[in-house]
Enzyme design. Structure first.
Site, PDB file in Angstrom:
ATOM      1  N   ARG A 174       0.965  -1.120  -0.067  1.00 57.12           N
ATOM      2  CA  ARG A 174      -0.090  -0.190  -0.072  1.00 57.12           C
ATOM      3  C   ARG A 174       0.858   1.383  -0.075  1.00 57.12           C
ATOM      4  NH1 ARG A 174      -2.221   1.542   4.412  1.00 57.12           N
ATOM      5  NH2 ARG A 174      -2.370  -0.521   5.274  1.00 57.12           N
TER       6      ARG A 174
ATOM      7  N   TYR B 115     -15.407  19.170 -14.014  1.00 65.01           N
ATOM      8  CA  TYR B 115     -16.196  17.818 -14.073  1.00 65.01           C
ATOM      9  C   TYR B 115     -17.151  17.686 -12.985  1.00 65.01           C
ATOM     10  CZ  TYR B 115     -15.677  12.556 -14.332  1.00 65.01           C
ATOM     11  OH  TYR B 115     -16.276  11.499 -14.472  1.00 65.01           O
TER      12      TYR B 115
HETATM   13  C1  LIG Z   1     -12.871  11.328 -16.250  1.00 63.19           C
HETATM   14  C2  LIG Z   1     -12.264  12.682 -15.417  1.00 63.19           C
HETATM   15  C3  LIG Z   1     -11.960  12.593 -14.254  1.00 63.19           C
HETATM   16  C4  LIG Z   1     -12.476  11.486 -13.300  1.00 63.19           C
HETATM   17  O1  LIG Z   1     -11.491  10.350 -13.897  1.00 63.19           O
HETATM   18  P1  LIG Z   1     -11.873   8.896 -13.130  1.00 63.19           P
HETATM   19  O2  LIG Z   1     -10.587   8.064 -13.597  1.00 63.19           O
HETATM   20  O3  LIG Z   1     -13.142   8.438 -13.846  1.00 63.19           O
HETATM   21  O4  LIG Z   1     -12.038   8.560 -11.633  1.00 63.19           O
HETATM   22  C5  LIG Z   1     -11.772  13.799 -13.445  1.00 63.19           C
HETATM   23  N1  LIG Z   1     -11.809  15.009 -14.437  1.00 63.19           N
HETATM   24  C6  LIG Z   1     -11.825  14.978 -15.650  1.00 63.19           C
HETATM   25  C7  LIG Z   1     -11.776  16.339 -16.396  1.00 63.19           C
HETATM   26  C8  LIG Z   1     -12.386  13.767 -16.190  1.00 63.19           C
HETATM   27  O5  LIG Z   1     -12.693  13.582 -17.587  1.00 63.19           O
END
Ligand SMILES: *Cc1c(COP(=O)(O)O)cnc(C)c1O
Length: 383
Positions: A46, A101
């Site tokens: 970890r 996002y």
């Molecule tokens: C997809 C995305 C995330 C999150 O990523 P995950 O791997 O799905 O947790 C964060 N920021 C942006 C701009 C994204 O497109």
């Protein structure tokens, strides 16, 4: 294995590679182990893993900082927030894009801190919101509205005011934008998207500007346990090797499609910073090394035509996510969590590596058929 004068496209290929020598493996091995023999620095699975370290070396060099890999983009986001917010008084506001996002916004809303949402393309408004704030969370270009922040100027203001800063640079990748060079404390990438690039792994990377930030990120990862699997880290590094060629190709196709879509009878608006008519064009041209491979369009006929279009393409896959070798499209407002200011008819196009003429024919045909079907339901038969 690196050399100080090697350029980014070279770094993407060689960083993290084992030291060369007789019988040395050329590719980074997947080190699948939960623990290590006592007496060394890694200790337990970890805390550290050699396959993560190879990926971290590569992303860290591309961004110019210290990278820490996580189980997903949101795990990296969570750790970034925890690392930078922990020392700040609880009443200091966080400044964030109104179109960040959507899961990031949900996380920010749950922080129990004042939140100031801004239009990241409005440099003056971002500057004004930074007064008395504790943290700037930036995303540029934003997903899916593709608004472009003047990252160097906004980060300079944050530094002047003593506001700490994070940039989610998922859409730009370190090839198009390197916020640490402009004074950001931290960069976050959903490596799930362009860095890994094959829609086969979830992974996140947070890159600290210095050892202190990176140590805080590692402490978050070790305690909260959102560690990547060694195989996932290996897949991401394998994908990263081709990022420069993938991005170059996808970007060229995106730019061509955006140009054609601007003239399309069913399309009412194209958002792509590479278009001279796009509101973000001048800032993107000045502050980024390219315009990326996402294009958002709005269609005449609203959500119905957009939904019908997603159902009619054969080559473009109707699926969420972005940054993979395959082209994807989706109507963002099909998600209840998407912000209400994102237009109902907005289709986000993630341009992949297929032949651009095949992409065009498929999309053009789907848009025209969708518009025809929706204007006279029942009258036409699908192809
Ligand atoms: C997809 C995305 C995330 C999150 O990523 P995950 O791997 O799905 O947790 C964060 N920021 C942006 C701009 C994204 O497109």
């Amino acid at each position: 294995m690196t050399h100080p004068t090697w350029r980014r496209a070279t770094t993407a290929v060689v960083a993290g590679r084992p030291e060369p020598g007789p019988d040395a493996p050329v590719a980074v091995p997947v080190v699948a182990t939960a623990t290590y023999g006592a007496g060394g620095s890694r200790g337990y699975g970890r805390y550290a893993n050699p396959t993560w370290e190879a990926l971290e070396d590569a992303v860290g060099r591309l961004d110019g900082g210290r990278a820490v890999a996580f189980a997903s983009g949101m795990a990296a986001t969570t750790a970034a927030l925890a690392a930078l917010l922990a020392p700040l008084p609880a009443d200091l506001p966080v400044v964030a894009p109104r179109h960040a996002y959507h899961t990031t916004l949900r996380l920010l809303e749950r922080l129990d801190r004042p939140l100031r949402l801004v239009d990241v393309a409005d440099t003056g408004a971002v500057g004004a919101a930074l007064g008395g704030a504790g943290l700037l969370w930036l995303e540029s270009p934003t997903n899916p509205m593709l608004e472009v922040a003047d990252v160097p100027r906004v980060l300079a203001t944050a530094r002047t005011l003593g506001v700490r800063s994070v940039v989610d640079a998922t859409l730009a990748t370190p090839l198009l934008l390197r916020p640490l060079e402009h004074g950001a404390d931290l960069v976050v990438h959903a490596a799930t998207k362009y860095l890994a690039g094959h829609s086969d792994v979830l992974l996140g990377v947070a890159v600290g500007a210095d050892d202190e930030v990176a140590d805080a990120l590692r402490a978050e990862r070790a305690d909260h346990g959102a560690v990547p699997g060694p195989f996932e880290a290996w897949l991401a590094l394998r994908g990263l090797r081709t990022l420069p060629v993938r991005l170059e190709r996808a970007q060229r196709s995106a730019s061509e499609l955006a140009r054609r879509l601007e003239q399309h009878p069913v399309v009412t608006r194209v958002r792509y910073p590479g278009l001279a008519t796009d509101p973000g064009h001048a800032v993107a041209a000045r502050t980024m090394d390219g315009f990326g491979a996402l294009v958002s369009i709005e269609v005449a006929g609203g959500a119905a035509v957009a939904d019908a279009t997603s159902g009619l393409t054969r080559l473009w896959l109707h699926a969420t996510s972005l940054g993979g070798v395959e082209s994807l499209l989706e109507r963002r407002r099909r998600w209840a969590a998407e912000r209400p200011t994102v237009p109902e008819s907005l289709l986000r196009l993630s341009v992949g590596l297929e032949d651009v003429e095949d992409l065009w024919e498929d999309l053009d045909g789907a848009l025209r058929t969708a518009a025809r079907l929706e204007s006279s339901p029942g009258a036409a038969t699908p192809p």
